[in-house]
Enzyme design. Sequence first.
Site, PDB file in Angstrom:
ATOM      1  N   SER A   1       0.851  -1.204   0.000  1.00 21.06           N
ATOM      2  CA  SER A   1       0.000   0.000   0.000  1.00 21.06           C
ATOM      3  C   SER A   1       0.879   1.243   0.000  1.00 21.06           C
ATOM      4  O   SER A   1       2.027   1.214   0.479  1.00 21.06           O
ATOM      5  CB  SER A   1      -0.906   0.021   1.236  1.00 21.06           C
ATOM      6  OG  SER A   1      -1.545   1.275   1.388  1.00 21.06           O
TER       7      SER A   1
ATOM      8  N   TYR B   1      -1.526  -0.186  10.217  1.00 18.01           N
ATOM      9  CA  TYR B   1      -1.601  -0.627   8.812  1.00 18.01           C
ATOM     10  C   TYR B   1      -0.315  -0.267   8.064  1.00 18.01           C
ATOM     11  O   TYR B   1       0.232  -1.084   7.318  1.00 18.01           O
ATOM     12  CB  TYR B   1      -2.805   0.031   8.141  1.00 18.01           C
ATOM     13  CG  TYR B   1      -3.107  -0.441   6.749  1.00 18.01           C
ATOM     14  CD1 TYR B   1      -3.631  -1.713   6.523  1.00 18.01           C
ATOM     15  CD2 TYR B   1      -2.890   0.389   5.647  1.00 18.01           C
ATOM     16  CE1 TYR B   1      -3.930  -2.144   5.241  1.00 18.01           C
ATOM     17  CE2 TYR B   1      -3.185  -0.029   4.364  1.00 18.01           C
ATOM     18  CZ  TYR B   1      -3.707  -1.299   4.160  1.00 18.01           C
ATOM     19  OH  TYR B   1      -4.007  -1.723   2.891  1.00 18.01           O
TER      20      TYR B   1
ATOM     21  N   ILE C   1      -7.964   3.469  -3.970  1.00 11.95           N
ATOM     22  CA  ILE C   1      -8.671   2.735  -5.014  1.00 11.95           C
ATOM     23  C   ILE C   1     -10.170   2.712  -4.698  1.00 11.95           C
ATOM     24  O   ILE C   1     -10.565   2.452  -3.556  1.00 11.95           O
ATOM     25  CB  ILE C   1      -8.144   1.285  -5.135  1.00 11.95           C
ATOM     26  CG1 ILE C   1      -6.622   1.291  -5.307  1.00 11.95           C
ATOM     27  CG2 ILE C   1      -8.831   0.568  -6.288  1.00 11.95           C
ATOM     28  CD1 ILE C   1      -6.113   2.014  -6.533  1.00 11.95           C
TER      29      ILE C   1
END
Length: 242
Positions: free
Chosen positions: A140, A153, A186
């Site tokens: 990511s 994350y 996205i």
Amino acid sequence: MSKWVLVTGSSRGIGRAIAIELAKDGFNIVLHCRNRRDLAEVVAGEITRLGCNYRILQFDISERESAKEILLKDIEDNSCYYGIVCNAGVTSDNAFPAMSGKEWDSVIHTNLDGFYNILQPLTMPMVRRRAPGRIVVMTSVSGLIGNRGQVNYSASKAGLIGASKALALELAKRKITVNCVSPGLIGTDLLSKDLPVGEILKMIPARRLGKPEEVAAAVSFLMHERAEYITRQVISVNGGLC
């Protein structure tokens, strides 16, 4: 005989787009889901319409022993995979001072431990094929530049990049490539409704959200035999965000 590719987290979102794109390329797909098998069955129907075969595996990638048992049983019954796409992952966003241990652990154990739980049992079977292979790990933009409210994350995705680069060194002489695809923002149904999308778009040079199919196209290229000299790389699909 067509080659088989395992795509984890392929019942929806980017994983679904990857599975369908690879089926369009002629690969048979091993679909994976954690709980929504009904969604995986829908994707399976699309793969069948494209003239390819499929299997569905259902397990939690954070549960090491069950993942290992199911994966090894599948390749024992059906032979090892040509390619693996490690796509499954979770988020649990919060400002770091307010982040609970559970929020930290759930993301790290799923995203980062999942790399080990999926790839460690499958690495030697891929080597024993004595044939070229492909591993693509979905990371990511958060793992490259960090993101507010996503310390957990970002840590997991940055860790995946380091792990992938190290594994690429170990497998390069075996003609097994290991690369990362790093999406930006996205547009999927998993996109958080709480995100200030309007403000984020101002930071993206392309001034739009990415499409799952655009991420899938990058994975498709890396899975192709023509990409055999590309390994240990991070391919960003983010509209110029970083």
